[in-house]
Design an enzyme around this catalytic site. Structure first.
Site, PDB file in Angstrom:
ATOM      1  N   LYS A 112       1.538   9.998   5.656  1.00  0.00           N
ATOM      2  CA  LYS A 112       1.557   8.586   6.051  1.00  0.00           C
ATOM      3  C   LYS A 112       2.827   7.874   5.572  1.00  0.00           C
ATOM      4  O   LYS A 112       2.874   6.654   5.471  1.00  0.00           O
ATOM      5  CB  LYS A 112       0.297   7.897   5.528  1.00  0.00           C
ATOM      6  CG  LYS A 112      -0.993   8.501   6.107  1.00  0.00           C
ATOM      7  CD  LYS A 112      -2.221   7.634   5.815  1.00  0.00           C
ATOM      8  CE  LYS A 112      -3.453   8.176   6.553  1.00  0.00           C
ATOM      9  NZ  LYS A 112      -4.630   7.313   6.390  1.00  0.00           N
TER      10      LYS A 112
ATOM     11  N   GLU B 220       7.770  -6.718   1.490  1.00  0.00           N
ATOM     12  CA  GLU B 220       6.459  -6.746   2.162  1.00  0.00           C
ATOM     13  C   GLU B 220       5.705  -8.029   1.797  1.00  0.00           C
ATOM     14  O   GLU B 220       5.036  -8.624   2.640  1.00  0.00           O
ATOM     15  CB  GLU B 220       5.616  -5.525   1.752  1.00  0.00           C
ATOM     16  CG  GLU B 220       6.125  -4.188   2.265  1.00  0.00           C
ATOM     17  CD  GLU B 220       5.834  -3.968   3.752  1.00  0.00           C
ATOM     18  OE1 GLU B 220       5.176  -4.830   4.375  1.00  0.00           O
ATOM     19  OE2 GLU B 220       6.285  -2.945   4.298  1.00  0.00           O
TER      20      GLU B 220
ATOM     21  N   SER C 120     -10.084   5.559  -4.893  1.00  0.00           N
ATOM     22  CA  SER C 120     -11.031   6.660  -5.082  1.00  0.00           C
ATOM     23  C   SER C 120     -10.573   7.691  -6.114  1.00  0.00           C
ATOM     24  O   SER C 120     -11.362   8.120  -6.955  1.00  0.00           O
ATOM     25  CB  SER C 120     -11.296   7.336  -3.733  1.00  0.00           C
ATOM     26  OG  SER C 120     -10.089   7.797  -3.153  1.00  0.00           O
TER      27      SER C 120
ATOM     28  N   LYS D 191      -2.039  -1.483  -3.934  1.00  0.00           N
ATOM     29  CA  LYS D 191      -2.933  -0.331  -3.865  1.00  0.00           C
ATOM     30  C   LYS D 191      -2.119   0.949  -3.923  1.00  0.00           C
ATOM     31  O   LYS D 191      -1.148   1.067  -3.160  1.00  0.00           O
ATOM     32  CB  LYS D 191      -3.708  -0.392  -2.557  1.00  0.00           C
ATOM     33  CG  LYS D 191      -4.563   0.812  -2.281  1.00  0.00           C
ATOM     34  CD  LYS D 191      -5.267   0.644  -0.971  1.00  0.00           C
ATOM     35  CE  LYS D 191      -5.982   1.927  -0.645  1.00  0.00           C
ATOM     36  NZ  LYS D 191      -6.639   1.893   0.624  1.00  0.00           N
TER      37      LYS D 191
ATOM     38  N   ARG E 190     -10.513  10.130   1.596  1.00  0.00           N
ATOM     39  CA  ARG E 190     -10.297  10.853   2.857  1.00  0.00           C
ATOM     40  C   ARG E 190     -11.334  11.949   3.042  1.00  0.00           C
ATOM     41  O   ARG E 190     -11.758  12.233   4.161  1.00  0.00           O
ATOM     42  CB  ARG E 190      -8.873  11.408   2.912  1.00  0.00           C
ATOM     43  CG  ARG E 190      -7.845  10.289   3.032  1.00  0.00           C
ATOM     44  CD  ARG E 190      -6.428  10.838   3.132  1.00  0.00           C
ATOM     45  NE  ARG E 190      -5.453   9.756   3.026  1.00  0.00           N
ATOM     46  CZ  ARG E 190      -4.160   9.950   2.843  1.00  0.00           C
ATOM     47  NH1 ARG E 190      -3.673  11.166   2.762  1.00  0.00           N
ATOM     48  NH2 ARG E 190      -3.342   8.912   2.756  1.00  0.00           N
TER      49      ARG E 190
ATOM     50  N   TYR F 103     -14.978   0.998  -6.935  1.00  0.00           N
ATOM     51  CA  TYR F 103     -16.257   1.669  -6.676  1.00  0.00           C
ATOM     52  C   TYR F 103     -17.234   1.434  -7.824  1.00  0.00           C
ATOM     53  O   TYR F 103     -18.417   1.724  -7.696  1.00  0.00           O
ATOM     54  CB  TYR F 103     -16.018   3.174  -6.431  1.00  0.00           C
ATOM     55  CG  TYR F 103     -15.127   3.374  -5.220  1.00  0.00           C
ATOM     56  CD1 TYR F 103     -15.651   3.288  -3.945  1.00  0.00           C
ATOM     57  CD2 TYR F 103     -13.745   3.554  -5.352  1.00  0.00           C
ATOM     58  CE1 TYR F 103     -14.839   3.390  -2.825  1.00  0.00           C
ATOM     59  CE2 TYR F 103     -12.921   3.664  -4.245  1.00  0.00           C
ATOM     60  CZ  TYR F 103     -13.468   3.575  -2.978  1.00  0.00           C
ATOM     61  OH  TYR F 103     -12.664   3.656  -1.879  1.00  0.00           O
TER      62      TYR F 103
ATOM     63  N   LYS G 206       0.865  -1.175   0.000  1.00  0.00           N
ATOM     64  CA  LYS G 206       0.000   0.000   0.000  1.00  0.00           C
ATOM     65  C   LYS G 206       0.901   1.224   0.000  1.00  0.00           C
ATOM     66  O   LYS G 206       1.698   1.425   0.913  1.00  0.00           O
ATOM     67  CB  LYS G 206      -0.908   0.014   1.218  1.00  0.00           C
ATOM     68  CG  LYS G 206      -1.759   1.266   1.273  1.00  0.00           C
ATOM     69  CD  LYS G 206      -2.794   1.222   2.353  1.00  0.00           C
ATOM     70  CE  LYS G 206      -3.568   2.529   2.371  1.00  0.00           C
ATOM     71  NZ  LYS G 206      -4.558   2.549   3.443  1.00  0.00           N
TER      72      LYS G 206
HETATM   73  C1  PBG Z   1      -7.448   3.688   5.481  1.00  0.00           C
HETATM   74  C2  PBG Z   1      -7.717   3.489   4.044  1.00  0.00           C
HETATM   75  C3  PBG Z   1      -7.513   4.405   3.007  1.00  0.00           C
HETATM   76  C4  PBG Z   1      -8.039   3.831   1.865  1.00  0.00           C
HETATM   77  C5  PBG Z   1      -8.524   2.578   2.216  1.00  0.00           C
HETATM   78  N1  PBG Z   1      -8.294   2.367   3.563  1.00  0.00           N
HETATM   79  C6  PBG Z   1      -6.957   5.789   3.026  1.00  0.00           C
HETATM   80  C7  PBG Z   1      -5.598   6.043   3.499  1.00  0.00           C
HETATM   81  O1  PBG Z   1      -4.778   5.138   3.679  1.00  0.00           O
HETATM   82  O2  PBG Z   1      -5.342   7.219   3.768  1.00  0.00           O
HETATM   83  C8  PBG Z   1      -8.100   4.498   0.528  1.00  0.00           C
HETATM   84  C9  PBG Z   1      -9.122   3.971  -0.420  1.00  0.00           C
HETATM   85  C10 PBG Z   1      -9.387   4.822  -1.610  1.00  0.00           C
HETATM   86  O3  PBG Z   1      -8.778   5.884  -1.844  1.00  0.00           O
HETATM   87  O4  PBG Z   1     -10.266   4.428  -2.385  1.00  0.00           O
HETATM   88  N2  PBG Z   1      -6.408   3.021   6.056  1.00  0.00           N
END
Ligand code: PBG
Length: 323
Positions: free
Chosen positions: A216, A232, A273, A247, A204, A312, A194
């Protein structure tokens, strides 16, 4: 011209093209993320997506989801700011929105796999995926909470626990904790690679979960790296992940391909997203055929090597495929 090979011959009709197609998109490899909240509300950043009250989630299950052939749904909770604190205590509430949502989907649609997101950010007043102390994100202390959170979801009936927090060692700790409590049949979908990505913006905004300070990057991966993703991957496989995720998806097709070559468990990809909203926005502006572009994107993710896609657009694509 005296050509022996004319590759165009294998593209000459729809029948030829369809029968020779190397990649097939079908509903059964799609997972639809859903948001639950106190009350139903349109998520403007995600166009047509809605946060659903538990009542409206039940209604969606009884109508659209009941006959759906997608693999399942990934549930996120959007909780009121008043429920957020530094310990993310609401994450462990057995009567919280997320466990209640799991119970509803499993009751009405037992044929669907229910995935739950495990991370603290939707419940934390700091908006980070882990506990914060003196500006640092704590690893081991966070994992202690994540494994309890996973147990709460498993008790509610979740089929898959999906830790999205990127703390070290959490897959193994969650696995052991679930097993110790008799949940050896609950699977783990690890967010393995991720990345610290700017494509999460609309998500968010939807959960009002942007970090209150910093970013992050001390836990999510640096998007300049690929070999590190393999590190990982080996950790998560050793710790018992049943499926591993990359992701975001679209800018990380090379990582998906690498995972496919190096993983002995299935590979998932999260079409996040920002990727979704860019297509919708360009479509609204009349620049592209949104459905055709979304279809091309999903096929490219499968072609790269993904076995399943979290998107989505899952329910929308299922409807188009059945036309
Ligand atoms: C939270 C999480 C996030 C997403 C899924 N779980 C956001 C982040 O890590 O800040 C993002 C999903 C998306 O953008 O569709 N841990």
């Amino acid at each position: 011209m005296n050509l022996i090979n004319r590759p165009r011959r294998n593209r000459k009709s729809k029948a030829v093209r369809d029968s020779l197609a190397e990649t097939h998109l079908s509903a059964c490899s799609l997972i639809q993320p859903l948001f639950v909240a106190e009350k139903t509300e349109l998520i403007e950043a995600l166009f047509d997506q809605r946060k659903l009250s538990l009542k409206d989630l039940r209604a969606l299950c009884e109508t659209r989801l009941k006959n759906s052939k997608i693999m399942g749904v990934l549930l996120f909770a959007s909780v009121d700011d008043s429920l957020k604190d530094a310990q993310a205590s609401e994450a462990l509430n057995e009567k919280g929105l997320l466990p209640e949502a799991v119970r509803i989907v499993k009751e009405v649609c037992p044929h669907l796999e229910v995935f739950t997101d495990v991370a603290l950010d939707p419940f934390s007043s700091d908006g980070h995926d882990g506990l914060v102390k003196n500006g640092k994100i704590l690893n081991d202390e966070t994992v202690e909470i994540l494994k309890e959170m996973a147990l709460v979801h498993a008790k509610a009936g979740a089929d898959w626990i999906a830790p999205s927090d990127m703390m070290d060692g959490r897959v193994g700790e969650i696995r052991t904790h679930l097993d110790e409590h008799g949940f050896e049949d609950v699977s783990i979908l690890a967010y393995t690679a991720k990345y610290a990505s700017s494509f999460y913006g609309p998500f968010r905004a939807a959960l009002d979960s942007a970090p209150s300070f910093g970013d992050k990057k001390t836990y999510q991966m640096d998007f300049r790296n690929k070999t590190e993703a393999l590190r990982e991957l080996s950790e998560d496989l050793l710790e018992g992940a049943d499926m591993v995720m990359v992701k975001p998806a679209l800018s990380y097709l090379d990582v998906i391909a690498k995972f496919k070559d190096n993983s002995d468990v299935p590979v998932a990809a999260y079409n996040v997203s920002g990727e979704y909203s860019m297509v919708k926005l360009a479509e609204r502006e009349g620049l592209i055929d949104g459905q055709a572009v979304q279809n091309e994107i999903l096929v490219s993710i499968l072609r790269a090597g993904a076995d399943v896609i979290l998107t989505y657009s899952a329910l929308e694509v299922e409807e188009l495929l059945s036309l």
